[in-house]
Design an enzyme around this catalytic site. Structure first.
Site, short mmCIF file in Angstrom:
data_model
loop_
_atom_site.label_atom_id
_atom_site.label_comp_id
_atom_site.label_asym_id
_atom_site.label_seq_id
_atom_site.Cartn_x
_atom_site.Cartn_y
_atom_site.Cartn_z
N TYR A 141 0.82 -1.22 0.00
CA TYR A 141 0.00 0.00 0.00
C TYR A 141 0.85 1.26 0.00
O TYR A 141 0.44 2.30 -0.51
CB TYR A 141 -0.91 0.03 1.24
CG TYR A 141 -2.26 -0.61 1.04
CD1 TYR A 141 -2.38 -1.92 0.61
CD2 TYR A 141 -3.42 0.12 1.31
CE1 TYR A 141 -3.61 -2.50 0.45
CE2 TYR A 141 -4.67 -0.46 1.16
CZ TYR A 141 -4.77 -1.77 0.72
OH TYR A 141 -6.00 -2.34 0.56
N LYS A 192 2.97 -15.23 1.82
CA LYS A 192 3.15 -15.93 0.54
C LYS A 192 4.65 -16.16 0.40
O LYS A 192 5.28 -15.77 -0.58
CB LYS A 192 2.57 -15.06 -0.59
CG LYS A 192 2.51 -15.74 -1.94
CD LYS A 192 1.43 -16.79 -2.06
CE LYS A 192 1.51 -17.50 -3.40
NZ LYS A 192 0.58 -18.65 -3.51
N ASP A 225 -3.30 -17.98 -0.20
CA ASP A 225 -4.33 -18.63 -1.03
C ASP A 225 -5.04 -19.73 -0.23
O ASP A 225 -6.27 -19.84 -0.23
CB ASP A 225 -3.73 -19.17 -2.35
CG ASP A 225 -2.46 -20.00 -2.15
OD1 ASP A 225 -1.91 -20.02 -1.03
OD2 ASP A 225 -2.01 -20.63 -3.13
N ASP A 249 -6.51 -6.87 3.88
CA ASP A 249 -7.63 -6.19 3.22
C ASP A 249 -8.55 -7.24 2.60
O ASP A 249 -9.77 -7.20 2.78
CB ASP A 249 -7.08 -5.25 2.14
CG ASP A 249 -8.18 -4.55 1.37
OD1 ASP A 249 -9.13 -4.05 2.02
OD2 ASP A 249 -8.11 -4.50 0.13
N ASP A 253 -12.46 -8.89 4.20
CA ASP A 253 -13.76 -8.84 3.50
C ASP A 253 -14.36 -10.24 3.45
O ASP A 253 -15.58 -10.42 3.62
CB ASP A 253 -13.60 -8.31 2.06
CG ASP A 253 -13.90 -6.82 1.95
OD1 ASP A 253 -13.65 -6.10 2.95
OD2 ASP A 253 -14.36 -6.38 0.88
#
Ligand code: IPM
Ligand code: MG
Length: 372
Positions: A141, A192, A225, A249, A253
Site C-alpha cells: 500500500y 506468501k 491462497d 484487506d 472482507d
C-alpha cells in the site's frame, strides 16, 4: 476529564451510521462516569468537495489532538474519475499513515441469531469468533518505488513495491500475540513466503518474536491462497490471524461475509501506546455503499460495534462495551433487522430505528451490568 471524540462521517452512508453511534455516546456521557465531547471534521469526498483535498490540514490537526476517532466511510461514484492522488480513499490512507495506526484489528464474530444470514451453512459459522490483525501502514500500500512509467516503445509500466522492515513486522506480531494471549492462545500468520521474499522475512520474524517473547502462544503459518480457502471451508479453526496490509484487506472482507453481512464488522486501527498524537481510530469495515446512501437503509451495527471497541481499547470501559454488545444481541433477539441481514419472520427497520433500538436496549443492559 472529558474525552475528545472526533467524528469523521465521510461519504455515502457514513454520516447516517456515525450519527447512531453519536446518540449512544451522548447517552453514555450522561449516564456513565465518562464525559465525551464530540466534534466533527471532513474527510474523503466530502472534504474534497469543500477543500479540494480528501485530507485537509484542518482535519489532520483535529485528528492529531483527539483522544479517539470514529470514522464512517469514504468514497463513491461521484469522485471515481478524480486523479488517484485526490481520490477519497487517499484521505483514509493518510489518516492511517500520519497517525501511525499500524495495527488494524478486525474481529469477525457470528451472532447466533444471524448464523442463518450467512451464505455459508449454519454449522460452519455458528459460534465463530476470530480476530484478523492486519498490518496497516506498510507493505504494498505504501511501498516505494511506485508509479506508472512511459516506455520507449510507447507502452507503459505500472509498479508497486511490497516492502516490510524488521521493526514493522515485529510490532504487528507483538500485537497479534498479545491479543492471542487474552483469547485462545493461537496465532496463524498468513504470508506468501513460497513466492515473495519480503514475506519470507515476515515469516521468519514472526517466528522469532514468538520463540523469544511469546513461547506459550501456538504459532502456525499459512499461505494466503490456502488461508482464503480455509476461511470459507472451516473458519472456526482460527483464533488470531496476522497478516500484511493487502492480504488483510482481502481476507477481512472474506471473513466479514461469514458473519452474514459486511454491515456487522467493526474495526480498530491502533498506533503505539506512547504515541504523541491520537493513536486510535475506529471504523466499520464496510464501505460507503452509495447505492443506499441517504435512504435510511444502512446497517449501523458495524459502527456501533466499532464504538464498543473504542470504549474497550481507548477508554478501558469494559462494562460499557460489554453492555453495548449485549444491547446489539438483544435487538437481534427481538427480530429487528436492517435489509442486509433481513430474514423471514423478522421485522425490517431502518438505520435510525436500529440506532434507537440499540440505545433502548443499552439502557436496560447497562442497568443490569451495573447491578451485577
Ligand atoms: C479497507 C478499505 C480500504 C483499504 C480502502 C477504502 C482504501 O478497503 O479499509 O479495507 O483498502 O484499506
Ligand atoms: Mg477493504
Amino acid at each position: 476529564m472529558a474525552q475528545q471524540i472526533l467524528m469523521l462521517p465521510g461519504d455515502g452512508i457514513g454520516p447516517e451510521v456515525t450519527k447512531q453511534a453519536e446518540k449512544i455516546l451522548a447517552w453514555l456521557s450522561e449516564n456513565s462516569d465518562t464525559v465525551f465531547e464530540v466534534s466533527e471534521a471532513l474527510i474523503g469526498g466530502a472534504a474534497y468537495d469543500a477543500y479540494g483535498t480528501p485530507w485537509p490540514e484542518e482535519t489532520a490537526a483535529a485528528c492529531r489532538k483527539a483522544d479517539a476517532i470514529l470514522l464512517g466511510a469514504v468514497g463513491g461514484p461521484k469522485w471515481e474519475s478524480l486523479d488517484i492522488s485526490v481520490r477519497p480513499e487517499r484521505g483514509l490512507l493518510a489518516v492511517r499513515k500520519e497517525l501511525g495506526l499500524f495495527a488494524n484489528l478486525r474481529p469477525a464474530m457470528v451472532f447466533d441469531e444471524l448464523a442463518d444470514a450467512s451464505t455459508l451453512k449454519r454449522e460452519v459459522v455458528a459460534g465463530l469468533d476470530i480476530m484478523i490483525v492486519r498490518e496497516l501502514t506498510g507493505g504494498i500500500y505504501f511501498g516505494e518505488p511506485k508509479g506508472i512509467e512511459n516506455l520507449p516503445d510507447g507502452t507503459q509500466k505500472g509498479y508497486n513495491t511490497l516492502v516490510y522492515t524488521t521493526p514493522e513486522i515485529e510490532r504487528i506480531a507483538r500485537v497479534a500475540f498479545d491479543l492471542a494471549a487474552k483469547r485462545d492462545g493461537r496465532v496463524c500468520s498468513v504470508d506468501k513466503a513460497n513466492v515473495l521474499v519480503s514475506t519470507e522475512l515476515w515469516r521468519n520474524t514472526v517466528e522469532r518474536i514468538q520463540r523469544d517473547e511469546f513461547p506459550k502462544i501456538e504459532l502456525s503459518h499459512m499461505y494466503v491462497d490456502n488461508a482464503a480457502m480455509q476461511l470459507v471451508r472451516n473458519p472456526k479453526q482460527f483464533d488470531v490471524m496476522v497478516t500484511t496490509n493487502m492480504f488483510g484487506d482481502i481476507l477481512s472482507d472474506c471473513a466479514a461475509m461469514l458473519t452474514g453481512s459486511l454491515g456487522m464488522l467493526p474495526s480498530a486501527s491502533l498506533g503505539a501506546a506512547d504515541s504523541d498524537v491520537c493513536n486510535a481510530l475506529y471504523e466499520p469495515v464496510h464501505g460507503s455503499a452509495p447505492d443506499i446512501a441517504g435512504q435510511d437503509k444502512a446497517n449501523p451495527i458495524a459502527t456501533i460495534l466499532s464504538l464498543a471497541m473504542m470504549l474497550r481499547y481507548s477508554f478501558g470501559m469494559a462494562v460499557e462495551a460489554d453492555a453495548l454488545e449485549a444491547a446489539i444481541r438483544a435487538v437481534l433477539v427481538q427480530g429487528l433487522r436492517t435489509g442486509d441481514i433481513m430474514q423471514e419472520g423478522a421485522s425490517l427497520i431502518g438505520t435510525e430505528a436500529m440506532g434507537n433500538a440499540v440505545l433502548d436496549a443499552l439502557v436496560e443492559a447497562y442497568a443490569l451490568a451495573k447491578a451485577a
